[in-house]
Write an enzyme that holds these catalytic residues in place. Structure first.
Site, mmCIF file in Angstrom:
data_model
loop_
_atom_site.group_PDB
_atom_site.id
_atom_site.type_symbol
_atom_site.label_atom_id
_atom_site.label_comp_id
_atom_site.label_asym_id
_atom_site.label_seq_id
_atom_site.Cartn_x
_atom_site.Cartn_y
_atom_site.Cartn_z
ATOM 1 N N PHE A 69 9.194 2.449 8.470
ATOM 2 C CA PHE A 69 7.795 2.103 8.532
ATOM 3 C C PHE A 69 7.212 1.538 7.345
ATOM 4 C CE2 PHE A 69 6.115 5.157 12.161
ATOM 5 C CZ PHE A 69 7.341 5.585 12.500
ATOM 6 N N HIS A 181 20.433 15.656 0.286
ATOM 7 C CA HIS A 181 19.421 15.013 -0.558
ATOM 8 C C HIS A 181 20.232 14.700 -1.865
ATOM 9 C CE1 HIS A 181 15.738 14.291 -2.987
ATOM 10 N NE2 HIS A 181 15.133 14.329 -1.632
ATOM 11 N N GLU A 251 9.586 16.357 5.675
ATOM 12 C CA GLU A 251 11.082 16.499 5.129
ATOM 13 C C GLU A 251 11.019 18.054 5.243
ATOM 14 O OE1 GLU A 251 13.220 14.743 1.785
ATOM 15 O OE2 GLU A 251 12.213 16.403 0.769
HETATM 16 N N1 UDP Z 1 5.221 4.830 3.663
HETATM 17 C C1 UDP Z 1 4.660 3.773 3.946
HETATM 18 N N2 UDP Z 1 3.356 3.513 3.273
HETATM 19 C C2 UDP Z 1 2.949 4.275 2.200
HETATM 20 C C3 UDP Z 1 3.804 5.302 1.873
HETATM 21 C C4 UDP Z 1 4.627 5.931 2.632
HETATM 22 O O1 UDP Z 1 4.922 2.806 4.663
HETATM 23 O O2 UDP Z 1 1.774 4.115 1.747
HETATM 24 C C5 UDP Z 1 6.520 5.057 4.408
HETATM 25 C C6 UDP Z 1 7.649 4.315 3.776
HETATM 26 O O3 UDP Z 1 8.465 3.963 5.064
HETATM 27 C C7 UDP Z 1 8.312 5.198 2.903
HETATM 28 C C8 UDP Z 1 8.507 6.590 3.398
HETATM 29 O O4 UDP Z 1 6.944 6.442 4.167
HETATM 30 O O5 UDP Z 1 9.731 4.626 2.782
HETATM 31 C C9 UDP Z 1 8.536 7.717 2.657
HETATM 32 O O6 UDP Z 1 7.415 7.407 1.405
HETATM 33 P P1 UDP Z 1 7.815 7.636 0.092
HETATM 34 O O7 UDP Z 1 8.914 6.804 -0.178
HETATM 35 O O8 UDP Z 1 6.501 7.339 -0.736
HETATM 36 O O9 UDP Z 1 8.292 9.126 -0.337
HETATM 37 P P2 UDP Z 1 9.198 9.714 -1.165
HETATM 38 O O10 UDP Z 1 10.707 9.334 -0.651
HETATM 39 O O11 UDP Z 1 9.236 8.767 -2.541
HETATM 40 O O12 UDP Z 1 8.758 10.856 -1.569
#
Ligand code: UDP
Length: 302
Positions: A69, A181, A251
């Site tokens: 995404f 993780h 998650e």
């Molecule tokens: N994502 C996105 N747009 C956003 C925030 C999240 O497309 O504004 C999607 C994207 O695929 C990303 C995933 O959601 O890899 C997980 O979000 P993020 O990486 O911010 O979470 P983290 O792993 O940093 O907690």
């Protein structure tokens, strides 16, 4: 059950047993656990023979559906994700990427190898990153239901702010697969950041839980991942109706799901590392890693 499905079911089980036996005799990985208490292999560098695995799986013409995404500013990660996947991810296999984005016009053109393709699906923009990440479960559930039945044998669902640096291949296949993780693989269970409020459907009480799994990478057979995404979507909806959002959104629900439905294979944090520039003694190879990002710059909300 079709002959191919039967073959996949059989081979993944036989292979898991083989790998389990092998892992206990592989020299040099006494530093990490290579099997869970329910006999699922944990895949680390040094626990498998990649040439043997490729020779087992490659004759089967398997297709691996792979979803990402990229909404809002996250489209900036697509190019590196796809280009590095073309170099390292299921090389020699059929791969069908599904990219969900609210900005199809920003998707770069990336040269795909033979039998590898990309489908872009437009989705609605959302104002909260929490809604973007949680909403993935419903989109994946519908994708599997409506489009994948005749198009794929396995599916992996990955974060897009990531990059491949080394092989991710058929050693990762199984009917239900989780990734440990990268921040919580060598800490005691009481430090896992599970949802601890009993009001949430993602609740895991103190003293329970096996591993803390990453929300940014999971996969398996279409049937198992459909059940996973449907269940998590239902649990997320119940939480929303009760005005509660689990501490780490989807998650947290994934971790609850894997507690109740044990994965048949676990991938070590080599398959979802923190950052290419960080190291840990147990990580002999970084296959797939998060890329550093400025949260304030890329996310739509704090
Ligand atoms: N994502 C996105 N747009 C956003 C925030 C999240 O497309 O504004 C999607 C994207 O695929 C990303 C995933 O959601 O890899 C997980 O979000 P993020 O990486 O911010 O979470 P983290 O792993 O940093 O907690």
């Amino acid at each position: 059950m079709e002959a191919k499905d039967l073959w996949i079911a059989l081979i993944t089980r036989v292979y898991d047993q083989l790998l389990y036996k092998q892992s206990s005799v592989f020299a040099g990985r006494t530093d990490v656990a290579t099997v869970t208490s329910w006999s699922a292999p944990i895949i680390w560098e040094g626990t498998f023979d990649s040439a043997l695995i490729d020779s087992i799986y490659q004759s089967q013409n398997l297709t691996i559906a792979t979803t990402v995404f990229a909404l809002g500013k996250y489209t900036c990660f697509v190019k590196d994700f796809l280009e590095s996947a073309e170099e390292h991810y299921f090389v020699g296999f059929r791969v069908h990427y599904y990219l969900f984005t609210d900005k199809p016009e920003s998707v770069p053109v990336v040269k795909m190898g033979e039998h590898r393709s990309l489908t872009v699906q437009k989705v609605q923009s959302l104002n909260r990153w929490q809604d973007i990440t949680m909403n993935r479960m419903e989109k994946l559930e519908k994708l599997i239901e409506n489009e994948l039945a005749n198009d794929a044998d396995f599916i992996f669902c990955l974060d897009v702010d990531t990059k491949f640096y080394a092989r991710w291949g058929a050693e990762s296949l199984g009917h239900l697969v989780g990734v440990i993780h990268p921040w919580l693989f060598d800490v005691p269970r009481d430090q896992f950041t599970y949802e601890r409020r009993p009001e949430s459907k993602a609740y895991i009480p103190a003293g329970e839980g096996d591993y803390y799994y990453a929300g940014g990478a999971f996969g398996g057979s279409l049937e198992d991942v459909h059940h996973l995404t449907k269940t998590c979507r239902e649990q997320l909806n119940i939480d929303a109706a009760n005005s509660i959002e689990a501490v780490w959104q989807e998650e947290s629900h994934l971790n609850k799901y894997f507690l109740l439905n044990k994965p048949c294979k676990l991938l070590s944090p080599e398959y979802m590392w923190r950052d290419i520039n960080t190291s840990a003694a147990q990580i002999k190879i970084i296959r797939f890693t998060n890329v550093p990002k400025n949260y304030a710059e890329v996310r739509p909300n704090p």
